[in-house]
Design a protein around this motif. Structure first.
Motif, short mmCIF file in Angstrom:
data_model
loop_
_atom_site.label_atom_id
_atom_site.label_comp_id
_atom_site.label_asym_id
_atom_site.label_seq_id
_atom_site.Cartn_x
_atom_site.Cartn_y
_atom_site.Cartn_z
N ARG A 4 0.84 -1.19 0.00
CA ARG A 4 0.00 0.00 0.00
C ARG A 4 0.88 1.24 0.00
O ARG A 4 1.96 1.24 0.62
CB ARG A 4 -0.92 0.00 1.23
CG ARG A 4 -1.80 -1.22 1.30
CD ARG A 4 -2.63 -1.25 2.58
NE ARG A 4 -3.59 -0.15 2.62
CZ ARG A 4 -4.49 0.00 3.59
NH1 ARG A 4 -4.55 -0.86 4.59
NH2 ARG A 4 -5.33 1.02 3.58
N ARG A 19 -3.20 0.43 -3.86
CA ARG A 19 -2.68 -0.89 -3.56
C ARG A 19 -1.95 -1.43 -4.78
O ARG A 19 -2.33 -1.11 -5.92
CB ARG A 19 -3.81 -1.85 -3.16
CG ARG A 19 -4.37 -1.59 -1.78
CD ARG A 19 -5.60 -2.45 -1.49
NE ARG A 19 -5.90 -2.50 -0.05
CZ ARG A 19 -6.59 -1.60 0.61
NH1 ARG A 19 -7.10 -0.56 -0.05
NH2 ARG A 19 -6.82 -1.73 1.90
N GLU A 41 -8.77 -6.86 -3.30
CA GLU A 41 -7.63 -7.63 -2.78
C GLU A 41 -7.66 -9.10 -3.21
O GLU A 41 -6.64 -9.62 -3.66
CB GLU A 41 -7.54 -7.49 -1.27
CG GLU A 41 -6.98 -6.13 -0.83
CD GLU A 41 -6.52 -6.13 0.61
OE1 GLU A 41 -6.84 -7.10 1.35
OE2 GLU A 41 -5.84 -5.16 1.01
N TRP A 287 3.68 2.31 4.24
CA TRP A 287 3.54 1.04 4.94
C TRP A 287 4.86 0.30 4.85
O TRP A 287 5.45 0.19 3.76
CB TRP A 287 2.43 0.20 4.32
CG TRP A 287 1.05 0.65 4.67
CD1 TRP A 287 0.23 0.10 5.61
CD2 TRP A 287 0.32 1.73 4.10
NE1 TRP A 287 -0.96 0.78 5.65
CE2 TRP A 287 -0.94 1.79 4.73
CE3 TRP A 287 0.61 2.67 3.11
CZ2 TRP A 287 -1.91 2.73 4.41
CZ3 TRP A 287 -0.35 3.62 2.79
CH2 TRP A 287 -1.59 3.65 3.44
N GLY A 293 2.87 -9.07 7.65
CA GLY A 293 1.95 -8.04 7.22
C GLY A 293 2.60 -6.68 7.07
O GLY A 293 3.82 -6.56 6.90
N HIS A 296 1.52 0.66 9.14
CA HIS A 296 1.33 2.00 8.60
C HIS A 296 2.10 3.01 9.44
O HIS A 296 2.04 2.98 10.67
CB HIS A 296 -0.16 2.34 8.61
CG HIS A 296 -0.46 3.74 8.19
ND1 HIS A 296 -1.19 4.61 8.97
CD2 HIS A 296 -0.14 4.44 7.07
CE1 HIS A 296 -1.31 5.77 8.36
NE2 HIS A 296 -0.67 5.70 7.21
N PRO A 328 -0.21 -2.45 15.84
CA PRO A 328 -0.69 -3.66 15.15
C PRO A 328 -2.18 -3.91 15.40
O PRO A 328 -2.66 -3.86 16.53
CB PRO A 328 0.18 -4.76 15.77
CG PRO A 328 1.46 -4.07 16.12
CD PRO A 328 1.04 -2.71 16.59
N GLY A 329 -2.91 -4.13 14.30
CA GLY A 329 -4.35 -4.37 14.39
C GLY A 329 -5.19 -3.12 14.50
O GLY A 329 -6.41 -3.21 14.56
N SER A 333 -2.85 -0.46 10.03
CA SER A 333 -1.85 -1.53 10.19
C SER A 333 -2.54 -2.89 10.24
O SER A 333 -3.65 -3.02 10.77
CB SER A 333 -1.03 -1.34 11.47
OG SER A 333 -0.14 -0.25 11.36
N ASP A 334 -1.86 -3.89 9.70
CA ASP A 334 -2.38 -5.25 9.80
C ASP A 334 -2.29 -5.75 11.24
O ASP A 334 -1.56 -5.19 12.07
CB ASP A 334 -1.57 -6.18 8.89
CG ASP A 334 -1.80 -5.91 7.42
OD1 ASP A 334 -2.86 -5.35 7.07
OD2 ASP A 334 -0.92 -6.26 6.60
N ASP A 335 -3.02 -6.82 11.51
CA ASP A 335 -2.99 -7.42 12.84
C ASP A 335 -1.82 -8.42 12.91
O ASP A 335 -1.43 -9.01 11.89
CB ASP A 335 -4.31 -8.13 13.12
CG ASP A 335 -4.51 -8.42 14.59
OD1 ASP A 335 -3.72 -7.92 15.42
OD2 ASP A 335 -5.48 -9.13 14.93
N SER A 431 -7.80 -6.86 18.81
CA SER A 431 -6.39 -6.45 18.84
C SER A 431 -6.13 -5.46 19.97
O SER A 431 -5.00 -5.36 20.45
CB SER A 431 -6.00 -5.80 17.50
OG SER A 431 -6.18 -6.68 16.43
#
Length: 447
Positions: A4, A19, A41, A287, A293, A296, A328-329, A333-335, A431
């Protein structure tokens, strides 16, 4: 992995989020309204075996800035071309579904030299009566209300749009054969609508007002495939297309899988072999990939401090000389199963000299973070809203008594502020508790 990026358009300063996934020639992918590029996605992971898939959030949706004023469809088409210009992309194939296809067909009429071919999923040709109906009821104002009443409307709006079309037409004749109650799909659409807010009217409205003429048969435009599957309300519009330019074709197909397979085959046939240009992105936000993962971040890589926020909260803009990340999460941001390891890896990759871990919030974590997992009836939205309101009155929020009262700030109770906090809580979900426990452990180590 799907990466991203944030890109600022030279001159206008408009920010575009996009993306990117895969290898090979560029494929531009334009999402429908009021969604964002996240809807592509799964398709990007499949088609990334053949293309470098680039899917921007259209203006006003996802993380992209809106266009000024009351833009029309030509403005969205030109904004798309501005984006591929800024990315250094030359003529490329493109795919769009529903309103994404409207933007692309407009773009190919205005800038035919910028595209090699199009594949479009469902192209609307509305009658005057249908246009009047949509103009009157399809795009109501969408603003947060103090007690969250708008959330009940939003849940049902997104759920029932697969039951009847248009979403407000509850006549038997308006029923769809693709009706579902897929909680994850509805919840994702709800979150994207909360992200766009009332700006959805500009993007969606431009699509609904767009002229419904495809290029005339003699137009010198690249080839295009328009297809729609059984259950798509736009499948019947295949019969309304009329004469088309050379190289244009339209088909009714049985399933979404057949539509995607036909689109991919058409795009591969006409894509050419132009290589993907080098990556273009802003220097102050992005990112960073870590194991498992993406994290951000905003600020200045190599800063002396990486600043972190508390559980269930939003990222705030960094001060000079610092970096900030969504935990995170949280946020964008991804988890991660192990938040501390993800943060430390991100700090190392970004060159941060020190990590400023915040203290955990006061209170019982079993009560601080209620279950906000989406449910069939959308009740989780009201739970998050009530927590956001209570946070303005008490600390911790669940202790509703005089001993835990905090000074009231009207700004914190503004419906827009409530919506941002409620949305942050929903995004964080479970999270938040994991992040809380991480901070408890780290602060215990430093005592």
């Amino acid at each position: 992995m799907i990466m991203r990026h944030i890109l600022t358009i030279p001159g206008s300063g408009r920010r575009v989020h996009y993306r990117r996934c895969g290898l090979g020639p560029v494929l531009l992918m334009v999402h429908q309204s009021p969604r964002s590029s996240v809807e592509y996605e799964p398709l990007m992971r499949q088609w990334g075996a053949h293309f470098t898939c680039i899917a921007p959030d259209t203006p006003g949706f996802g993380q992209s800035d809106p266009l000024p004023g009351t833009p029309e469809i030509a403005d969205f088409a030109d904004a798309l071309v501005e984006t591929i210009d800024a990315l250094g992309i030359e003529a490329c194939p493109a795919y769009g579904f529903h309103s994404g296809g409207i933007i692309l067909v407009t773009a190919i009429k205005r800038h035919p030299q910028r595209f090699r071919c199009l594949a479009v999923g469902g192209y609307a040709i509305w009658s005057e009566a249908e246009m009047r109906l949509f103009g009157e009821r399809y795009l109501p104002e969408f603003h947060p209300t103090p007690y969250g009443e708008h959330l009940a409307w939003l849940w049902n709006r997104m759920l029932e749009q697969s039951w009847v079309f248009p979403w407000f037409d509850t006549r038997e004749e308006a029923r769809l054969s693709v009706a579902h109650a897929d909680v994850a799909r509805v919840a994702q659409a709800v979150m994207e609508m909360l992200e766009a807010g009332n700006a959805y009217q500009a993007g969606y409205g431009a699509v609904l007002r767009a002229p419904r003429d495809i290029p005339p048969p003699e137009a010198p435009v690249p080839p295009c495939l328009i297809s729609a599957y059984d259950g798509d309300p736009l499948q019947a519009h295949i019969d309304r297309l009329g004469p088309m330019p050379a190289g244009w074709e339209a088909h009714k197909l049985a399933t979404p899988a057949e539509h995607q397979a036909a689109s991919l085959a058409f795009l591969r046939e006409h894509s050419g072999e132009a290589p993907c240009p080098p990556l273009v992105e802003d220097a102050g936000e992005g990112w960073v990939p870590v194991e498992g993962g993406l994290i951000h971040w905003k600020g200045t890589p190599g800063a002396d401090r990486l600043v972190l926020h508390a559980p269930g909260c939003e990222l705030v803009d960094p001060e000079a000389g610092t970096l900030v990340i969504d935990a995170p999460g949280h946020g964008l941001s991804d988890d991660f199963e192990h938040p501390r390891a993800a943060v430390e890896e991100a700090a190392l990759a970004l060159g941060a000299e020190a990590i400023l871990w915040p203290p955990p919030p006061q209170g019982d974590p079993a009560l601080l973070y209620p279950d906000l997992a989406p449910d069939r009836f959308g009740n989780y939205l009201q739970r998050a809203w009530q927590v956001a309101r209570a946070q303005a009155f008490f600390a911790p929020w669940y202790e509703a008594n005089a001993a835990h009262a905090i000074p009231l700030d009207p700004g914190v109770l503004d419906p827009g502020a409530l919506q941002r906090r409620a949305r942050a809580l929903i995004v964080a979900g479970s999270s938040a508790r994991r992040w809380h426990d991480t901070l408890v452990h780290i602060n215990g180590e430093t005592r």
